[in-house]
Design a protein around this motif. Structure first.
Motif, PDB file in Angstrom:
ATOM      1  N   ARG A  87       0.836  -1.206   0.000  1.00  0.00           N
ATOM      2  CA  ARG A  87       0.000   0.000   0.000  1.00  0.00           C
ATOM      3  C   ARG A  87       0.866   1.248   0.000  1.00  0.00           C
ATOM      4  O   ARG A  87       0.590   2.220  -0.722  1.00  0.00           O
ATOM      5  N   ALA A  88       1.912   1.239   0.818  1.00  0.00           N
ATOM      6  CA  ALA A  88       2.801   2.405   0.883  1.00  0.00           C
ATOM      7  C   ALA A  88       3.509   2.619  -0.452  1.00  0.00           C
ATOM      8  O   ALA A  88       3.643   3.751  -0.926  1.00  0.00           O
ATOM      9  N   GLN A  89       3.961   1.536  -1.074  1.00  0.00           N
ATOM     10  CA  GLN A  89       4.616   1.643  -2.380  1.00  0.00           C
ATOM     11  C   GLN A  89       3.647   2.163  -3.433  1.00  0.00           C
ATOM     12  O   GLN A  89       4.036   2.920  -4.320  1.00  0.00           O
ATOM     13  N   GLY A  90       2.387   1.765  -3.329  1.00  0.00           N
ATOM     14  CA  GLY A  90       1.380   2.238  -4.267  1.00  0.00           C
ATOM     15  C   GLY A  90       1.142   3.727  -4.170  1.00  0.00           C
ATOM     16  O   GLY A  90       0.660   4.356  -5.123  1.00  0.00           O
ATOM     17  N   GLU A  91       1.470   4.308  -3.013  1.00  0.00           N
ATOM     18  CA  GLU A  91       1.337   5.749  -2.815  1.00  0.00           C
ATOM     19  C   GLU A  91       2.628   6.486  -3.187  1.00  0.00           C
ATOM     20  O   GLU A  91       2.754   7.686  -2.941  1.00  0.00           O
ATOM     21  N   GLY A  92       3.593   5.752  -3.751  1.00  0.00           N
ATOM     22  CA  GLY A  92       4.819   6.385  -4.201  1.00  0.00           C
ATOM     23  C   GLY A  92       5.946   6.409  -3.196  1.00  0.00           C
ATOM     24  O   GLY A  92       6.977   7.044  -3.443  1.00  0.00           O
ATOM     25  N   ALA A  93       5.812   5.723  -2.068  1.00  0.00           N
ATOM     26  CA  ALA A  93       6.839   5.743  -1.032  1.00  0.00           C
ATOM     27  C   ALA A  93       7.985   4.796  -1.380  1.00  0.00           C
ATOM     28  O   ALA A  93       7.784   3.750  -2.010  1.00  0.00           O
ATOM     29  N   ASP A  94       9.198   5.164  -0.968  1.00  0.00           N
ATOM     30  CA  ASP A  94      10.383   4.315  -1.151  1.00  0.00           C
ATOM     31  C   ASP A  94      10.491   3.398   0.068  1.00  0.00           C
ATOM     32  O   ASP A  94      11.195   3.693   1.028  1.00  0.00           O
ATOM     33  N   VAL A  95       9.752   2.300   0.026  1.00  0.00           N
ATOM     34  CA  VAL A  95       9.694   1.359   1.147  1.00  0.00           C
ATOM     35  C   VAL A  95      10.103  -0.019   0.637  1.00  0.00           C
ATOM     36  O   VAL A  95       9.595  -0.488  -0.386  1.00  0.00           O
ATOM     37  N   LYS A  96      10.996  -0.662   1.369  1.00  0.00           N
ATOM     38  CA  LYS A  96      11.501  -1.975   0.990  1.00  0.00           C
ATOM     39  C   LYS A  96      11.230  -2.968   2.108  1.00  0.00           C
ATOM     40  O   LYS A  96      11.360  -2.640   3.291  1.00  0.00           O
ATOM     41  N   LEU A  97      10.857  -4.190   1.760  1.00  0.00           N
ATOM     42  CA  LEU A  97      10.577  -5.237   2.737  1.00  0.00           C
ATOM     43  C   LEU A  97      11.695  -6.270   2.722  1.00  0.00           C
ATOM     44  O   LEU A  97      12.097  -6.735   1.654  1.00  0.00           O
ATOM     45  N   GLU A  98      12.186  -6.635   3.908  1.00  0.00           N
ATOM     46  CA  GLU A  98      13.216  -7.657   4.049  1.00  0.00           C
ATOM     47  C   GLU A  98      12.740  -8.726   5.022  1.00  0.00           C
ATOM     48  O   GLU A  98      12.130  -8.407   6.049  1.00  0.00           O
ATOM     49  N   LEU A  99      13.043  -9.990   4.720  1.00  0.00           N
ATOM     50  CA  LEU A  99      12.614 -11.111   5.550  1.00  0.00           C
ATOM     51  C   LEU A  99      13.829 -11.825   6.109  1.00  0.00           C
ATOM     52  O   LEU A  99      14.861 -11.941   5.452  1.00  0.00           O
ATOM     53  N   GLU A 100      13.688 -12.324   7.336  1.00  0.00           N
ATOM     54  CA  GLU A 100      14.772 -13.056   7.989  1.00  0.00           C
ATOM     55  C   GLU A 100      14.178 -14.218   8.773  1.00  0.00           C
ATOM     56  O   GLU A 100      13.223 -14.055   9.529  1.00  0.00           O
ATOM     57  N   GLY A 101      14.739 -15.398   8.596  1.00  0.00           N
ATOM     58  CA  GLY A 101      14.263 -16.563   9.330  1.00  0.00           C
ATOM     59  C   GLY A 101      13.134 -17.264   8.621  1.00  0.00           C
ATOM     60  O   GLY A 101      12.744 -16.914   7.503  1.00  0.00           O
ATOM     61  N   PRO A 102      12.555 -18.290   9.253  1.00  0.00           N
ATOM     62  CA  PRO A 102      11.481 -19.074   8.628  1.00  0.00           C
ATOM     63  C   PRO A 102      10.187 -18.278   8.540  1.00  0.00           C
ATOM     64  O   PRO A 102      10.078 -17.179   9.081  1.00  0.00           O
ATOM     65  N   ARG A 103       9.218 -18.853   7.860  1.00  0.00           N
ATOM     66  CA  ARG A 103       7.919 -18.213   7.708  1.00  0.00           C
ATOM     67  C   ARG A 103       6.842 -19.142   8.244  1.00  0.00           C
ATOM     68  O   ARG A 103       6.717 -20.285   7.799  1.00  0.00           O
ATOM     69  N   SER A 104       6.077 -18.656   9.233  1.00  0.00           N
ATOM     70  CA  SER A 104       4.982 -19.444   9.794  1.00  0.00           C
ATOM     71  C   SER A 104       4.012 -18.516  10.493  1.00  0.00           C
ATOM     72  O   SER A 104       4.320 -17.347  10.753  1.00  0.00           O
TER      73      SER A 104
END
Length: 217
Positions: A87-104
């Motif tokens: 949503r933030a990126q859709g509004e033109g914001a420079d936002v990046k997502l990073e993941l660490e570790g497993p997903r559950s």
């Protein structure tokens, strides 16, 4: 003891939300009356004051309505963060997502966590040009980290910044809706409801504020 604390929180929420809601009616009447008055400098000044009162009431009502009784449910924290970042990126914001570790899935109050992340990301956008959002899942805790390249908060002011209605240096007031001082207080309250904490520091990568929302699993 837990039941008593939960009853106290619920009573506080109902009382504060009721007071805030009741105050919105006279403010609305004042706005209507001002709209019917001839335009001059005094009326414009009064209108600005009433608008500021409206923003304060909206922020206070938002703080009071944090739902401490929302039921926890299994939530994918990565998917939750992805929605907010998208949503933030859709509004033109420079936002990046990073993941660490497993997903559950993790037991969370999803509306509360979503609001906390939106608040942190919104504040980071407001005072910085770059934002990095991290999600880290460990065996005993979940951490959401929001970093920005803004001015940050001095170490001796970080505890104060998480108190309701705290006023910081104007260069970095962390209430998204104005100079009310509830932005980080809301996030901290949501963290406490989950048995976690909000921790503020300096971003080693971007140089601005680093906000860690740490929750036990």
């Amino acid at each position: 003891m837990r039941a008593r604390i939960e009853r106290h929180i619920e009573q506080r929420t109902l009382m504060l939300s009721g007071v805030s809601h009741d105050l919105r009616t006279p403010v609305t009447r004042m706005k209507l009356a001002l709209s019917l008055m001839p335009e001059d400098d005094e009326v414009r000044a009064l209108r600005r004051d009433v608008d500021e009162m409206q923003r304060m009431l909206d922020a206070f009502l938002g703080f009071a309505l944090i739902d401490a009784t929302e039921t926890q449910e299994p939530v994918d924290p990565v998917a939750l963060a992805e929605r907010i970042v998208t949503r933030a990126q859709g509004e033109g914001a420079d936002v990046k997502l990073e993941l660490e570790g497993p997903r559950s899935d993790v037991a969370l109050r999803p509306l509360g966590i979503e609001r906390a992340l939106e608040n942190l990301i919104g504040n980071a956008q407001r005072y910085g040009s770059r934002v990095i959002v991290g999600v880290s899942l460990a065996p005993h805790k979940l951490r959401f980290r929001v970093e920005d390249d803004g001015p940050g908060i001095p170490e001796d002011e970080r505890e104060t910044a998480m108190r309701p209605f705290a006023r910081l240096d104007p260069a970095r007031n962390l209430d998204r809706g104005g100079n009310v001082g509830l932005g980080l207080a809301i996030v901290s309250d949501i963290a406490v409801q989950h048995g976690g904490a909000l921790r503020l520091g300096e971003s080693a990568r971007l140089g601005g504020l680093q906000a860690d929302l740490v929750l036990p699993r």
